[in-house]
Design a protein around this motif. Structure first.
Motif, PDB file in Angstrom:
ATOM      1  N   SER A 144      -7.555 -14.998   4.594  1.00 60.58           N
ATOM      2  CA  SER A 144      -8.653 -14.090   4.266  1.00 60.58           C
ATOM      3  C   SER A 144      -8.101 -12.785   3.732  1.00 60.58           C
ATOM      4  O   SER A 144      -6.937 -12.439   3.959  1.00 60.58           O
ATOM      5  N   ASP A 145      -8.945 -12.027   3.035  1.00 61.24           N
ATOM      6  CA  ASP A 145      -8.516 -10.770   2.432  1.00 61.24           C
ATOM      7  C   ASP A 145      -8.077  -9.761   3.479  1.00 61.24           C
ATOM      8  O   ASP A 145      -7.231  -8.908   3.216  1.00 61.24           O
ATOM      9  N   ASP A 146      -8.650  -9.817   4.670  1.00 62.12           N
ATOM     10  CA  ASP A 146      -8.330  -8.841   5.708  1.00 62.12           C
ATOM     11  C   ASP A 146      -7.091  -9.211   6.515  1.00 62.12           C
ATOM     12  O   ASP A 146      -6.526  -8.371   7.217  1.00 62.12           O
ATOM     13  N   GLU A 147      -6.695 -10.452   6.445  1.00 62.74           N
ATOM     14  CA  GLU A 147      -5.573 -10.909   7.260  1.00 62.74           C
ATOM     15  C   GLU A 147      -4.254 -10.350   6.734  1.00 62.74           C
ATOM     16  O   GLU A 147      -3.982 -10.360   5.527  1.00 62.74           O
ATOM     17  N   MET A 148      -3.427  -9.832   7.641  1.00 57.00           N
ATOM     18  CA  MET A 148      -2.109  -9.310   7.275  1.00 57.00           C
ATOM     19  C   MET A 148      -1.156 -10.476   7.007  1.00 57.00           C
ATOM     20  O   MET A 148      -1.113 -11.442   7.768  1.00 57.00           O
ATOM     21  N   ILE A 149      -0.414 -10.379   5.904  1.00 53.24           N
ATOM     22  CA  ILE A 149       0.578 -11.402   5.579  1.00 53.24           C
ATOM     23  C   ILE A 149       1.970 -10.776   5.685  1.00 53.24           C
ATOM     24  O   ILE A 149       2.214  -9.691   5.164  1.00 53.24           O
ATOM     25  N   GLU A 150       2.852 -11.465   6.337  1.00 55.19           N
ATOM     26  CA  GLU A 150       4.219 -10.981   6.510  1.00 55.19           C
ATOM     27  C   GLU A 150       5.092 -11.523   5.387  1.00 55.19           C
ATOM     28  O   GLU A 150       5.068 -12.723   5.098  1.00 55.19           O
ATOM     29  N   ILE A 151       5.848 -10.641   4.731  1.00 54.15           N
ATOM     30  CA  ILE A 151       6.737 -11.071   3.647  1.00 54.15           C
ATOM     31  C   ILE A 151       8.134 -10.493   3.854  1.00 54.15           C
ATOM     32  O   ILE A 151       8.316  -9.487   4.544  1.00 54.15           O
TER      33      ILE A 151
ATOM     34  N   TRP B 298       7.025   3.056   2.626  1.00 55.60           N
ATOM     35  CA  TRP B 298       6.485   1.788   2.120  1.00 55.60           C
ATOM     36  C   TRP B 298       5.837   0.953   3.215  1.00 55.60           C
ATOM     37  O   TRP B 298       4.915   0.171   2.931  1.00 55.60           O
ATOM     38  N   ASN B 299       6.282   1.112   4.432  1.00 56.48           N
ATOM     39  CA  ASN B 299       5.692   0.324   5.518  1.00 56.48           C
ATOM     40  C   ASN B 299       4.197   0.581   5.623  1.00 56.48           C
ATOM     41  O   ASN B 299       3.382  -0.352   5.642  1.00 56.48           O
ATOM     42  N   ASN B 300       3.824   1.839   5.659  1.00 51.00           N
ATOM     43  CA  ASN B 300       2.415   2.212   5.785  1.00 51.00           C
ATOM     44  C   ASN B 300       1.631   1.880   4.521  1.00 51.00           C
ATOM     45  O   ASN B 300       0.515   1.357   4.580  1.00 51.00           O
ATOM     46  N   ILE B 301       2.223   2.155   3.351  1.00 51.49           N
ATOM     47  CA  ILE B 301       1.538   1.910   2.075  1.00 51.49           C
ATOM     48  C   ILE B 301       1.235   0.425   1.906  1.00 51.49           C
ATOM     49  O   ILE B 301       0.111   0.032   1.556  1.00 51.49           O
ATOM     50  N   LEU B 302       2.233  -0.405   2.141  1.00 50.25           N
ATOM     51  CA  LEU B 302       2.051  -1.838   1.927  1.00 50.25           C
ATOM     52  C   LEU B 302       1.077  -2.451   2.927  1.00 50.25           C
ATOM     53  O   LEU B 302       0.310  -3.358   2.587  1.00 50.25           O
ATOM     54  N   GLU B 303       1.087  -1.936   4.143  1.00 48.59           N
ATOM     55  CA  GLU B 303       0.162  -2.480   5.141  1.00 48.59           C
ATOM     56  C   GLU B 303      -1.276  -2.066   4.853  1.00 48.59           C
ATOM     57  O   GLU B 303      -2.188  -2.900   4.858  1.00 48.59           O
ATOM     58  N   LYS B 304      -1.493  -0.789   4.573  1.00 51.41           N
ATOM     59  CA  LYS B 304      -2.856  -0.298   4.385  1.00 51.41           C
ATOM     60  C   LYS B 304      -3.435  -0.673   3.026  1.00 51.41           C
ATOM     61  O   LYS B 304      -4.610  -1.020   2.910  1.00 51.41           O
TER      62      LYS B 304
ATOM     63  N   GLU C  96      -0.790 -13.097  -5.018  1.00 51.43           N
ATOM     64  CA  GLU C  96      -1.769 -12.177  -5.598  1.00 51.43           C
ATOM     65  C   GLU C  96      -1.582 -10.761  -5.063  1.00 51.43           C
ATOM     66  O   GLU C  96      -1.650  -9.784  -5.816  1.00 51.43           O
ATOM     67  N   ARG C  97      -1.306 -10.631  -3.786  1.00 53.22           N
ATOM     68  CA  ARG C  97      -1.110  -9.301  -3.206  1.00 53.22           C
ATOM     69  C   ARG C  97       0.187  -8.656  -3.697  1.00 53.22           C
ATOM     70  O   ARG C  97       0.241  -7.459  -3.950  1.00 53.22           O
ATOM     71  N   ILE C  98       1.224  -9.475  -3.811  1.00 56.61           N
ATOM     72  CA  ILE C  98       2.507  -8.920  -4.253  1.00 56.61           C
ATOM     73  C   ILE C  98       2.426  -8.470  -5.711  1.00 56.61           C
ATOM     74  O   ILE C  98       2.925  -7.398  -6.065  1.00 56.61           O
ATOM     75  N   VAL C  99       1.794  -9.254  -6.581  1.00 54.65           N
ATOM     76  CA  VAL C  99       1.717  -8.834  -7.989  1.00 54.65           C
ATOM     77  C   VAL C  99       0.835  -7.598  -8.131  1.00 54.65           C
ATOM     78  O   VAL C  99       1.070  -6.756  -9.015  1.00 54.65           O
ATOM     79  N   LYS C 100      -0.168  -7.441  -7.261  1.00 57.11           N
ATOM     80  CA  LYS C 100      -0.985  -6.223  -7.301  1.00 57.11           C
ATOM     81  C   LYS C 100      -0.161  -5.015  -6.869  1.00 57.11           C
ATOM     82  O   LYS C 100      -0.323  -3.917  -7.408  1.00 57.11           O
ATOM     83  N   PHE C 101       0.734  -5.223  -5.887  1.00 57.59           N
ATOM     84  CA  PHE C 101       1.637  -4.147  -5.482  1.00 57.59           C
ATOM     85  C   PHE C 101       2.574  -3.776  -6.625  1.00 57.59           C
ATOM     86  O   PHE C 101       2.761  -2.592  -6.935  1.00 57.59           O
ATOM     87  N   ILE C 102       3.153  -4.787  -7.274  1.00 59.85           N
ATOM     88  CA  ILE C 102       4.059  -4.517  -8.401  1.00 59.85           C
ATOM     89  C   ILE C 102       3.304  -3.791  -9.508  1.00 59.85           C
ATOM     90  O   ILE C 102       3.798  -2.810 -10.080  1.00 59.85           O
TER      91      ILE C 102
END
Length: 525
Positions: free
Chosen positions: A29-36, A52-58, A345-351
């Motif tokens: 789900s969109d709200d679920e945290m994914i560990e990478i 980056w810890n806070n930015i990537l999580e939030k 999808e989340r990683i490419v949005k971060f990049i």
């Protein structure tokens, strides 16, 4: 029988690769945290305080496990993980040639499949058509996220700057040299007055044949020839032979460091700081860094030591003042994403965010009013507790402690930081400003072209390139030091040709033809 076994082993390796590179079908789900896992080249000891810890999580719902090492150990570990098909979710950097090969094999995601999620990324990379055309793999895939330069600091624009001890030049009453013959006369006069100096110094080993060779119009490898618009093998050219003859003359007169081809960076720096080096070609920033270090060595004593970048010098055989610029798009320093990740999808949005205005500012300068403020002139100035040249007594390292301005994290380099210059850096910047005012002839090596090879070409190229490189370096060093004779130069060329030079040139020009086709496609679209 041996051939049969090799074929079976090859088929098994392909089967393992194909089964291991299937994309994850797991949905979250969109709200679920994914560990990478993020494998990042950095000298930081840990990432506990990274912003980056806070930015990537939030912002992206990603919990990141950082794996960090200096660049060489980082690349060595990447190679091991590639071999075991165990690449982390996110890696930076991965050399473009390796990334293209892995992308074709299915180990990396193709950013072409995420265009709608990456508008900032595609806008940034299309600004440099040559680099953009160089980024594609042979299958048309786009597997790398390079580092772009929006506006470079003056010192960062130029690479392998010819730099001279101009205080010694003034002592001998001579003008700044504009040709290699004039440089020889300068080195000779300084050596007569100061026998202790070692003349030209170097920290890049046999890379010096490319650095100086560039200004002679012929490097030690297969490279792009601007006049012919094709790739050529430098040592075949009279220009390369003339460069070696020039260095041989200096070697015979003790105007080259005896450790020219073997000195480490530490040995190079020691020679500079202790005043033994007279001339070198390296990064512009070294001139004021080592001037300050020399001043500190004297413990406040009289300091006449002046290292100054000088305008490009040229030989008679190649009377062009060419100078290497940094490419505006650094393809080597690329970020890649494993096709096995659960969060593509989340990683490419971060990049993509890293290429946005907000992302590039945070990556390079941190968070406003927490790490920096903006001066009335519009410059970003780090707050008093953040280590910077203008913050004496600051204790917080922005890079190794906070993860700010990490070279392999930021995807866009800007030039917004407030700077305060001492006499050493002002001296360097004044010299470099003359380069910027007269930009004709200042070009990146190979015109910024990064060739893309097919898998078959890569295999053939790798099979013959190492032997050729070894032979070229051995012959070049031998000719400079007098261990080999220039009367045998034809033998040198015949030896390397027998190792496959002509085929290497053919492969490069075949790849260059494809590059030009892609350039035409880009221009027409």
């Amino acid at each position: 029988m041996k051939r049969f076994i090799r074929i079976v082993l090859f088929l098994l390796s392909v089967l393992i690769l194909l089964t291991g590179c299937k994309k994850s079908t797991q949905t979250v789900s969109d709200d679920e945290m994914i560990e990478i896992d993020f494998m990042l080249s950095s000298s930081a000891a840990g990432a506990e305080k990274f912003i980056w810890n806070n930015i990537l999580e939030k912002k992206f719902r990603l919990k990141v496990n950082f794996e960090m090492a200096a660049q060489q150990p980082h690349l060595e570990k990447v190679n091991l993980l590639v071999a075991s098909n165990n690449l982390p979710d996110l890696v930076s950097p991965l050399p473009s040639d390796t990334a293209k090969k892995l992308g074709i094999s299915g180990m990396l995601i193709d950013f072409n499949e995420y265009k709608e999620s990456m508008p900032n990324f595609f806008n940034a990379i299309k600004k440099d058509p040559v680099a953009y055309a160089s980024m594609f793999a042979d299958d048309g895939g786009l597997y790398i996220a390079p580092q772009c330069t929006e506006e470079a600091d003056l010192v960062a624009q130029f690479r392998y700057v010819p730099t001279l001890r101009t205080d010694l030049l003034q002592e001998v009453g001579m003008e700044v040299p504009t040709t290699y013959d004039e440089l020889y006369q300068v080195l000779k006069a300084i050596k007569q007055k100061h026998p202790e100096v070692v003349g030209i110094i170097n920290r890049t080993g046999t890379q010096i044949f490319n650095d100086i060779g560039f200004t002679f119009g012929a490097r030690s490898d297969v490279h792009y020839n601007f006049e012919e618009d094709r790739f050529v093998f430098g040592p075949e050219r009279e220009n390369y032979k003339e460069m070696l003859k020039y260095l041989h003359k200096l070697w015979n007169e003790n105007l080259l460091d005896p450790e020219l081809f073997t000195a480490s960076t530490a040995q190079f720096e020691a020679k500079l700081i202790n005043g033994l080096g007279v001339f070198y070609m390296d990064w512009a920033g070294y001139s004021y860094r080592y001037s300050r270090a020399h001043k500190e060595l004297l413990k406040g004593g009289e300091d006449n030591f002046i290292l100054t970048p000088i305008n490009p010098i040229c030989p008679d055989i190649y009377p062009k003042r060419v100078y290497q610029l940094m490419e505006s798009t650094n393809i080597f320093c690329s970020m890649v994403v494993s096709s096995l990740t659960e969060a593509p999808e989340r990683i490419v949005k971060f990049i993509d965010w890293l290429y946005s205005e907000e992302g590039m500012d945070i990556a390079q300068y941190g968070i406003k009013n927490e790490h920096y403020s903006i001066t009335p002139e519009g410059k970003y100035k780090f707050l008093n507790h953040i280590v910077a040249d203008y913050n004496p007594g600051a204790t917080v390292a922005r890079d190794t402690e906070l993860g700010i301005n990490l070279p392999h994290m930021k995807r866009v380099i800007t030039n917004k930081e407030h700077q305060e210059f001492d006499k050493y850096s002002l001296n360097t910047r004044e010299a470099l400003s003359k380069y910027a005012e007269n930009g004709i002839g200042y070009i990146p090596a190979n015109g910024g072209i990064n060739l893309t090879y097919t898998e078959a070409e890569i295999e053939e190229k790798n099979a013959i390139e190492n032997d050729i490189t070894t032979a070229v370096n051995e012959w070049s060093i031998g000719l400079v030091t007098g261990q080999r004779s220039f009367d045998d130069y034809d033998q040198f060329i015949a030896e390397v040709k027998a190792k496959g030079v002509d085929r290497l040139v053919e492969i490069a020009n075949t790849a260059y033809a494809r590059f030009k086709e892609r350039m035409n496609e880009i221009k027409n679209n």
